[in-house]
Design a protein around this motif. Structure first.
Motif, short mmCIF file in Angstrom:
data_model
loop_
_atom_site.label_atom_id
_atom_site.label_comp_id
_atom_site.label_asym_id
_atom_site.label_seq_id
_atom_site.Cartn_x
_atom_site.Cartn_y
_atom_site.Cartn_z
N GLY A 1 -4.50 4.65 0.71
CA GLY A 1 -4.86 3.55 0.41
C GLY A 1 -4.84 2.67 0.31
N ILE A 2 -4.71 2.93 -0.95
CA ILE A 2 -4.82 2.74 -1.96
C ILE A 2 -2.65 2.02 -1.90
N TRP A 3 -2.44 3.27 -2.61
CA TRP A 3 -1.28 2.38 -2.23
C TRP A 3 -0.99 0.94 -0.22
N MET A 4 -0.95 1.74 -0.16
CA MET A 4 -1.01 0.39 1.50
C MET A 4 -1.74 -0.80 0.85
N GLN A 5 -2.59 -1.38 -0.35
CA GLN A 5 -3.16 -2.10 -0.78
C GLN A 5 -2.08 -2.79 -1.50
N LEU A 6 -1.86 -2.12 -2.23
CA LEU A 6 -0.57 -2.18 -3.01
C LEU A 6 0.30 -3.38 -2.74
N ASN A 7 1.50 -2.05 -1.83
CA ASN A 7 2.06 -2.85 -0.54
C ASN A 7 1.96 -3.72 -0.22
N GLN A 8 0.34 -4.22 0.58
CA GLN A 8 0.57 -5.67 1.19
C GLN A 8 0.81 -6.52 0.28
#
Length: 274
Positions: A205-212
């Motif tokens: 979830g946090i990896w998705m948010q950071l890449n977004q």
């Protein structure tokens, strides 16, 4: 066995392959920037290049899902057994369980983060909140499927309520229990990702948010792909556990399906003889 596997999994695999092919062709031929819509090949290449980061963020999500799903199974089983043994409690609590599902989990997750911090506990609680209801209700429905004749037979033998539950109601409830597990398995990983999305230091979830935020759409798709793979994997584990725990249920379903498949042939023969 091979033909049965091909018949069951061939169509969905073929459909996914076609959709991915159409996506790849469109991403390459339409002129859309790869920053907006990367093709599947670019997503896989980005995932491979960032495999160490992907593994680092996937492991916490797996742990949160496994712990939360396990806690949910135990809690839901205990709750369903208690509600089945005490009908008055079921009539009082079941409407509250149903009403709890009307509250969006995305609205509760930030509050859980505020109350319990950024550690493992809030993610586990989010997974439990999402998966508890389907397991509980499905198991209760399974208990209710017990025939009155079987219950009366046990009573005629002088069996106690506990013996009747262990030997009749619990086996009758197992198919419903695994149905609830299969439903919950599709939600568990997503629930963990939601918990991470609103507050975490690691996880998909946090990896998705950071890449977004970095406009790495390819890695956002990569995180989505990993989430889907974990969900399908958990579903597969539940299916294997079901086959090991209640093989007689699958056998009875196969026999019933065979009977239904032969029914039109029997009707046509009857019409022909008439």
């Amino acid at each position: 066995m091979g033909r049965e596997t091909l018949r069951r999994f061939g169509p969905p695999v073929a459909l996914v392959a076609v959709l991915l092919g159409v996506w790849e062709v469109y991403a390459r031929a339409s002129g859309v920037s790869h920053f907006v819509l990367p093709g599947p090949s670019q997503v896989l290449a980005a995932l491979w290049d960032q495999r160490s980061e992907a593994i680092r963020h996937t492991i916490p999500t797996i742990i949160e899902t496994a712990v939360g799903f396990s806690v949910s199974i135990v809690a839901a089983t205990l709750a369903a057994v208690a509600l089945d043994r005490f009908p008055l409690a079921r009539r009082a609590i079941e409407p509250l369980l149903i009403g709890s599902q009307t509250i969006p989990i995305i609205a509760i997750a930030p509050l859980i983060i505020v109350w319990f911090g950024f550690g493992l506990m809030p993610k586990v609680l989010v997974v439990v909140l999402v998966t508890f209801f389907p397991i509980t209700i499905a198991l209760l429905d399974g208990f209710s499927s017990t025939t009155a004749e079987a219950t009366e037979l046990m009573r005629s033998f002088g069996a106690s309520a506990g013996e009747t539950f262990r030997k009749v109601r619990w086996p009758s409830g197992l198919p419903g229990f695994f149905t609830g597990l299969r439903i919950s398995a599709t939600y568990a990983v997503v629930a963990a990702v939601i918990g991470e999305y609103v507050g975490a230091t690691e996880g998909l979830g946090i990896w998705m948010q950071l890449n977004q935020k970095l406009f790495r759409v390819d890695l956002v798709f990569a995180a989505i792909l990993l989430t889907a793979v974990l969900s399908v994997g958990l579903y597969g584990v539940v299916v294997l556990a079901e086959r090991a725990a209640i093989p007689w249920w699958r056998a009875s379903r196969s026999a019933a399906a065979g009977e239904r498949a032969r029914e039109p042939e029997r009707e046509s023969r009857a019409v022909g003889r008439a």
